[in-house]
Every structure is written in structure tokens, then in C-alpha cells.
Design an enzyme around this catalytic site. Structure first.
Site, mmCIF file in Angstrom:
data_model
loop_
_atom_site.group_PDB
_atom_site.id
_atom_site.type_symbol
_atom_site.label_atom_id
_atom_site.label_comp_id
_atom_site.label_asym_id
_atom_site.label_seq_id
_atom_site.Cartn_x
_atom_site.Cartn_y
_atom_site.Cartn_z
ATOM 1 N N HIS A 224 -1.712 6.243 10.971
ATOM 2 C CA HIS A 224 -1.442 8.020 10.388
ATOM 3 C C HIS A 224 -2.833 8.159 9.996
ATOM 4 O O HIS A 224 -3.545 7.644 10.169
ATOM 5 C CB HIS A 224 -1.018 8.054 9.098
ATOM 6 C CG HIS A 224 -0.852 9.099 8.015
ATOM 7 N ND1 HIS A 224 -0.862 10.483 8.521
ATOM 8 C CD2 HIS A 224 -1.467 9.338 6.543
ATOM 9 C CE1 HIS A 224 -0.884 11.000 7.568
ATOM 10 N NE2 HIS A 224 -1.883 10.831 6.664
ATOM 11 N N TYR A 255 -0.664 18.239 6.671
ATOM 12 C CA TYR A 255 -0.975 17.955 4.804
ATOM 13 C C TYR A 255 -2.712 18.581 3.808
ATOM 14 O O TYR A 255 -3.435 17.634 5.401
ATOM 15 C CB TYR A 255 -0.856 16.780 3.597
ATOM 16 C CG TYR A 255 -1.367 15.663 3.723
ATOM 17 C CD1 TYR A 255 -2.483 15.821 3.657
ATOM 18 C CD2 TYR A 255 -0.403 14.667 4.408
ATOM 19 C CE1 TYR A 255 -3.019 14.309 4.252
ATOM 20 C CE2 TYR A 255 -0.961 13.512 5.122
ATOM 21 C CZ TYR A 255 -1.979 12.480 4.445
ATOM 22 O OH TYR A 255 -3.448 11.528 4.813
ATOM 23 N N ASP A 541 30.769 -1.541 -9.247
ATOM 24 C CA ASP A 541 32.265 -1.042 -10.378
ATOM 25 C C ASP A 541 32.755 -1.868 -8.568
ATOM 26 O O ASP A 541 32.586 -1.893 -7.605
ATOM 27 C CB ASP A 541 32.518 -0.329 -10.369
ATOM 28 C CG ASP A 541 32.499 0.610 -8.820
ATOM 29 O OD1 ASP A 541 31.669 0.110 -8.559
ATOM 30 O OD2 ASP A 541 33.078 1.351 -9.387
#
Length: 812
Positions: A224, A255, A541
């Protein structure tokens, strides 16, 4: 010294956090080894830019990040802070992103963290370098900020060392030692270290370490790009490292963060650059550090061009340095946590970024010391969650690279994954294609959402069109299929459900000790029951059908149920558990005319007396042998019909020939979900998870308190007395306001809970949303509001089930 002997492999942010957290809980006979120097070991932690954004669609990931922020804010090294809480700002430059920020604001609000939606002018007030002409709005989370990863490592090392933990730098792990399927220690280039527990926190080297015990870790290191500008004239004189919020420009996969008078720029907009763990250089071989690869300027050019547009002040600056830094990616973007299924005592805490590191350290410490994690629901993170095909090298590489490409993309909750696909097809797939099935994916299975062949059913019916977002991966055919199921009969492909076989002379006693209900009943009985953790939280469940004296079929929720059972098998070999899903298939035949379809096809008695509700038996449907269970998760008369995969298509054709003349249809998952919510049936992993107990979740009826001991029984008795929250049914009158799940629920201006499952109820004519709410608000008639993008959708607490409360249709 106390506790078992523990060796932690890796002294980055995760290993250091675990050492700190586990020693704080009294386990101090702990050794942490790393092949690099301390505290900058050369892994991802050592070059990480440190941006901590807490916003995530996963409640668990947000909570892990929140704890990391809280802990790092409390840490310092000789007065130097480990966290700079400057806030986090996400900006939108497209209308689609602005809408997405509203959804993200809903998540972070639902999970209980302060945030604010900003106008474009307010974005510029927060971050004056942002180009006002490019920005439409933003999302601000004031508690986000910059983690000083290496300082955080050092601070946690100091704390753990003070409790007696030993840290060994420059110790390369060559092997994990084991005897009779249990770890006994590690062998390093400096000698052997005995251990009862080994925890792999090796980050990008994780797959290599895990392979030492035969464990396949679905993790890919990907490069990156991170670049640093020289001085930016507009920032001249800035003496503090960071004064502006960390900034995400997700429309361009970018960013930004302050660094004194310069700016750090991170980009995900380039081509994926995967590397294998074996290709990573050692600390001594690497030019800078092993996790840092050479910067490829040509890949960064688009990012730099866009940066000078969104942050015009950078036009007068230059890129002075850059790296291609390695980080871990997984196939579903979640960490890999837990114990190896095959080697007792070998644990992993992998694919964890700085953002979640301290939270993962706490979670793992609780899991190891207490036997379960009480602070976080880890079902999404458990390393044993994967199906076998999800561990194949081809699959792992393809999905990990896809996740890199999509890291900042706007993804719909139902958006199907890309290649490799298709992977798993039921025996009915060819017939489904003939009927124009629109397929989505479930655990690799191609599962129809609706059938275009049913388009003609829509005419003359009231099927409201939802809003644009909810209308993606939706068709009005979904509503028609749901209504026809209630009117006549429908066939549903239930093959994607996990099916386990539990067999042997000890099978009944084995299951009795694990589940909340009584399953050692007569042959042919079917029981809805729960698996609990030791703290009374719901692990799953399941349905348990007794098909013979020593043979049970378990309808499970996924691979974690298989893992839970196999770990607890008696050592004497009296019980065997195996996954029979790939070799079998299932059709749900449901609707008021289901008996008219089935009875003429068999000599067995399928009358109400011949096979009562929640009973099972073997039969022939035409020439096909089936196991028929009288269950229905759509709330209608009918059966789950199981057979072997080789006879699946024959079963389909036999049923379809009988159903079609009666007005029967084949229906998809969209209709199924609407019908099950009308009936109030819970979905594990969505409506209830490890953090919830049966009484809160509305499934307390599945707990038989008078039975002998089972896992979680004692804890459940303590929790039963004070249920502070309830899984609650809400109805929405506006037929176009269909929410999707994970939205915040408001009582006035106060966020009080969050939505789990939601759909339009095509039988009752209202929207349905299940939500976790404080117990005092879970009173029928209470009016609340659901935050859906920019809207506040009115919702009313309702009695459940909404459909057929007397169960007459199921039992008729």
C-alpha cells in the site's frame, strides 16, 4: 510467576498489546519473541501511518477500535503521547459518497460513538487545506486520531516487562514444537523456549508461522503506497506534529495526515501488489525494514495529481519520500483470531491493523485466561469460520486483492462477491437457471434471490417499491413470491444451510451436555435449541433431529458450529461429527397447499397425525429417498426435504411437476427473509450473537432450565434476572421506507439501539425491523424513529409474531 507458559511470536502492536493485557490478568510466565529489534521490529507496525478511523459497518470492529483509542490515549513514553486525538474527517466529492457518509454516520451512531455530519463549509473549517469547490460535505468523528504505533509498542512493552514478561529481540522462530497434537514450545535461531500456549502475532509473516503447525492462514500481504511531502508553504511554522483531523478522500482511494509542515498521503488507488510471506526479506536483508518495499512512482502519479486538486496547497510542495508498505488483507476484511482446530495450544491473532490492535489484545487475553471473550463478540473474527474452499490459495489471493481494490468503495449489503465464482452449486442449479434465477452468494453457494419466471405474478398485486438503496438487488417479484407462498405453495432451495451428522453410542449424551434443550428424545423428534458459551451468550441456534438411536442431524449456522462440536468430542471415540452439507441437498416445500403436493407422491402418511410439527421421518418421494422434517422458517405448513446430492434434481423435478398444477412456484431468498421476519424467526449472526443471552433475544423458550447441566447454564441463571435490553419487533407504516439493517434507533434525539434485520412484510403490508433496544422501551405501542440516511423513519414497537400468532397454519 503465574499462569501457563506462553510464547507470543511477534512484538508489534498486537503482540505487545496481548503481552500487556494478559499479564494484567495475572499470566506472567510469558515470553515475546521477534526477529527484529525492539520496539521497531520491522513489521507493519513500524511503518504504519497510524490513522485510526473507528467507523465500521461491524459493531465488533468499531468496539475494538474504540478500546484501542481509549487505551492509547492513556499511554505515553517519557511524556510523549501514544495517540494524537485530532479527530477524523471523511469528505464527499460526489453525491453518491455524500449519501454513503450519511449511512456511515448511522453506523457510528448506532454503535454509540459521537459523530457529526458537516456541510462543505464546515469541512473547510475543520481542515482549511481542503478545496471548497470539490467538497459536498463530510463526516467528523472527534475521537479519531493518529496512533503513534512504535511508541504504543514501547509503552506496552514497559508495562508488561514490569509484571515479569520477557521480551526477546532478534529471535527468529524456526519451528513450533509439538507432541501428540499439542504445542510444547518454539525453536528459534537462539535456542528452544518451552511453552504450553503459542500465540502467533506475526502479522505479514503469519502464514509462514502457521504453516509450521499445518495451519492454512487465509492472509495475503499487499503493498500500500504511502508518501510524504516536503514542506507545504501553507503549513510553514507548524511545530506540532498534527493539528488538523486525519482526512479520508474515499472517492479517490486516498487519505491524508499532518506531519509538522508536511503531509502524509496514503493511496489504495493503485493496482494490487501482493507478495507471499516467504518472499518478505529478513530484517538484515531489507534496505529499510522488511515490511517496506521500493516506492513505485508510476503507481503514485494519479494519487499525486488528485492530491493537488483536493488539497491545492500541495501544488507548491514535492514528494520527498515514499514507500510501498505491506499490510495484511483477508478474504472478508476481518481479523483471524483463535485456536488451531488441529494443534491444541496454537493460537493466532493475525490480520490486525493498528486501529484495532489494543482491542484485539484485550479480546485475546480474555479468551485465553477466561476461556471466552466477554468484552467483544468475536464470531466474525474467529479463524475457524471458513469453509474449505475459502482456504484455497486461488480463492484467498483473488478475494484479498479484490478487498484491496474495494477498500474505500461504496458496497451494498447484498452486493455479491466477485471472482472466483461460481464455486458451489446445488443440484437444482440448472433448473433455477431455466427459471431465470437472480443469484447471490452464501458461503460460496449460488443462492437464488428471486426468479424472473415469476415476473407475471406481480400484476395485480400490491408490492410497494422501496427507496433507491433498498431497491438494489431487489425486484417486485420478491413480494409476489412471498404472497404466493402464503396463498398456495412454494419450493425453496435450502441447500446452503450447514448440515452436520452426529453419530455414535455417546451421541445423545454428548449433545445433551452442549445444548439448552432436551434432544435425547424419541427417534423422529426435532428440537430447536441453542449452543451457549460459558458466559451464557448465544453461540448458535440449531435444530437437532434424532434420526436413529445413535444418529442425529444438526441444522447449523456455519463452520464455527462444526468447530465448537468437534473440539468437545469425547476422547473415547464414542461420538463422531462430520459435515454432510456437500453430499446432500434440501428443498423447503411450504404453503397451505404443501400437503396436496406431497401426499400423492408417497406411501408414507404426511397428514397432521402422520407427521406432527417438529417431527422427522424417512420416506420416498416418488423414487427419491428423503429425510422429511416438519419445520418451516416461513411460517407455513410444510417440510424440509433432504436427500443426497445425486438425487437432488430428481427430487426437484418430482415436486415441481406436482406443485405447478396447483399454482405452486419456486421462490428465492428475498421472499424467505420477508416471511421469516413476519413470523419473528431470528437469524444468528444478524439478530443475535455471542454478546446476547436467550432471554434478551426472545428465544428463552429454547432453554429447559430443569435439564441436567449444559455449557453456560450457571452463567445464564445469573443473567436471567436482569435483562437490560431486548430484541424488539418494530413495524413501519410507510411502505417505501424499507431499512436495511445496522441503522440507529432513536427515542427523541437520543440514539438508544440499532436495527438487526429488516424487510417489507408483504403479507402484513408493513415494513418490519428488528432492533436491540433498552428493555424499558420494548413495550408494544412505543413510537420510535430509525435513522435511515438523512431520514427519521417512524416505527412502532409491535407484539410478535406479526403473522399467525396462534400457529394454526404451521400445525394444521
Amino acid at each position: 510467576m503465574a499462569g501457563p507458559r506462553v510464547v507470543i511470536i511477534g512484538a508489534g502492536v498486537v503482540g505487545a498489546a496481548l503481552a500487556d493485557e494478559i499479564s494484567a490478568r495475572g499470566w506472567t510466565e510469558v515470553t515475546v519473541v521477534d526477529q527484529g529489534p525492539l520496539p521497531a521490529t520491522g513489521g507493519s507496525s513500524s511503518h504504519a501511518p497510524g490513522l485510526v478511523f473507528q467507523t465500521n459497518s461491524s459493531k465488533t470492529m468499531t468496539e475494538l477500535a474504540r478500546y484501542t483509542v481509549e487505551k492509547f490515549c492513556s499511554l505515553d513514553v517519557d511524556g510523549k503521547p501514544c495517540f494524537l486525538q485530532v479527530g477524523g474527517l471523511e469528505v464527499a466529492t460526489t453525491p453518491e459518497r455524500l449519501t454513503e457518509l450519511r449511512r456511515r454516520h448511522g453506523w457510528i451512531t448506532a454503535w454509540g460513538i459521537e459523530s457529526r455530519l458537516l456541510t462543505a463549509d464546515e469541512c473547510v473549517e475543520q481542515h482549511p487545506l481542503v478545496n471548497r469547490d470539490r467538497v459536498l460535505g463530510g463526516l467528523l468523528v472527534p475521537t479519531d486520531g493518529l496512533a503513534k504505533a512504535v511508541l504504543a509498542v514501547e509503552a506496552q512493552i514497559r508495562r508488561a516487562t514490569g509484571r515479569g514478561v520477557r521480551f526477546l529481540a532478534r529471535h527468529e522462530v524456526l519451528d513450533v514444537l509439538r507432541t501428540d497434537g499439542e504445542v510444547t514450545g518454539v525453536r528459534t535461531d537462539q535456542g528452544e523456549i518451552p511453552a504450553d500456549i503459542v500465540v502467533c502475532c506475526a502479522g505479514i509473516w503469519g502464514p509462514r508461522i502457521a504453516r509450521m503447525v499445518g495451519m492454512n492462514l487465509p492472509l495475503t500481504p499487499l503493498a500500500h503506497q504511502l508518501a510524504w511531502t516536503g514542506p507545504v508553504p501553507a503549513l510553514a511554522g507548524q511545530t506540532e506534529e498534527a493539528v488538523r483531523p486525519i482526512l479520508r478522500h474515499q472517492d479517490a482511494d486516498l487519505y491524508y495526515r499532518d506531519r509538522f509542515d508536511g503531509i502524509g498521503i496514503g493511496s489504495y488507488g493503485h493496482r494490487p501488489m501482493p507478495i507471499t510471506a516467504d518472499e518478505i526479506l529478513s530484517f538484515d536483508e531489507a534496505d529499510e525494514m522488511p515490511s517496506v518495499l521500493k516506492f513505485t512512482e508510476e503507481d503514485f502519479e494519479p494519487a499525486w495529481t488528485e492530491t493537488r486538486s483536493i488539497l491545492p496547497a500541495t501544488k507548491d510542495a514535492k514528494i520527498e519520500e515514499g514507500i510501498n508498505g505491506l499490510f495484511s488483507f483477508t478474504t472478508d476484511n476481518f481479523p483471524l483470531l483463535g485456536e488451531s482446530r488441529d494443534v491444541k495450544g496454537f493460537w493466532v491473532a493475525e490480520a490486525v491493523w493498528v486501529t484495532h490492535s489494543a482491542g484485539v489484545g484485550r479480546a485475546m487475553a480474555e479468551w485465553l485466561v477466561d476461556g471466552h471473550c466477554s468484552s467483544f463478540d468475536l464470531h466474525e473474527c474467529d479463524v475457524n469460520r471458513f469453509e474449505p474452499h475459502q482456504l484455497s490459495p486461488e480463492y484467498v489471493l483473488a478475494r484479498d486483492c479484490q478487498n484491496f481494490v474495494e477498500v474505500y468503495d461504496i458496497l451494498h449489503p447484498l452486493q455479491p462477491s466477485g471472482d472466483p465464482r461460481p464455486i458451489r452449486k446445488s443440484p437444482f442449479h440448472a433448473r433455477q437457471e431455466e427459471h431465470g434465477a437472480f443469484f447471490l452468494e452464501a458461503n460460496g453457494w449460488e443462492r437464488p434471490q428471486w426468479y424472473e419466471a415469476n415476473a407475471g405474478l406481480v400484476e395485480g398485486r400490491s408490492v410497494p417499491t422501496p427507496n433507491d438503496w433498498a431497491a438494489r438487488y431487489w425486484s417486485p417479484i420478491v413480494g409476489a413470491e412471498a404472497q404466493v407462498t402464503r396463498e398456495t405453495v412454494a419450493m425453496y432451495d435450502m441447500t446452503a444451510l450447514k448440515r452436520l451428522e452426529v453419530a455414535g453410542p455417546g451421541a445423545a449424551d454428548f449433545l445433551e451436555g452442549l445444548v439448552t434443550g432436551k434432544v435425547a428424545k424419541s427417534v423422529g423428534s426435532v428440537t430447536y435449541t441453542l449452543l451457549l458459551d460459558h458466559d451464557g451468550g448465544i453461540r448458535s441456534d440449531i435444530t437437532v433431529a434424532r434420526l436413529a438411536r445413535d444418529l442425529f442431524q444438526v441444522g447449523a449456522n456455519g463452520n464455527l458450529d462444526l468447530d465448537w462440536l468437534t473440539r468437545r468430542l469425547p476422547a473415547d471415540g464414542t461420538v463422531q461429527v462430520r459435515d454432510i452439507t456437500p453430499g446432500t441437498c434440501c428443498i423447503g416445500l411450504w404453503g397451505p397447499l404443501a400437503r396436496k403436493v406431497l401426499q400423492p407422491l408417497t406411501d408414507e402418511d404426511f397428514s397432521n397425525d402422520g407427521l406432527k410439527y417438529f417431527r422427522a421421518k424417512h420416506a420416498y418421494i416418488g423414487s427419491v429417498p428423503v429425510t422429511a422434517m416438519r419445520l418451516s422458517y416461513v411460517g407455513e405448513l410444510g417440510w424440509e426435504l433432504y436427500t443426497t446430492a445425486d438425487q437432488g434434481q430428481k427430487l426437484w423435478d418430482t415436486l415441481w411437476r406436482a406443485a405447478k398444477p396447483l399454482g405452486g412456484i419456486i421462490a428465492g431468498r428475498g421472499a424467505f427473509n420477508s416471511l421469516r421476519l413476519e413470523k419473528g424467526y431470528r437469524s444468528f449472526g444478524t439478530d443475535m450473537t455471542y454478546e446476547h443471552d436467550p432471554y434478551e433475544a426472545g428465544v428463552g423458550f429454547a432453554v429447559k432450565a430443569d435439564k441436567d447441566d449444559f455449557i453456560g447454564k450457571a452463567a445464564l441463571e445469573r443473567r436471567k434476572a436482569d435483562p437490560r435490553r431486548r430484541l424488539t419487533c418494530l413495524t413501519i407504516a410507510d411502505p417505501h421506507s424499507v431499512v436495511m439493517g445496522k441503522e440507529p434507533v432513536y427515542d427523541g434525539d437520543r440514539a438508544v439501539g440499532y436495527v438487526t434485520s429488516a424487510a417489507h412484510g408483504y403479507t402484513i403490508g408493513k415494513g418490519i425491523a428488528y432492533a436491540w433496544l433498552p428493555a424499558e422501551l420494548a413495550t408494544p405501542g412505543t413510537t420510535l424513529h430509525i435513522g435511515y440516511f438523512e431520514q427519521r423513519v417512524e416505527a412502532v414497537v409491535a407484539e410478535e409474531p406479526l403473522f399467525d400468532p396462534t400457529m394454526s397454519r404451521l400445525r394444521g
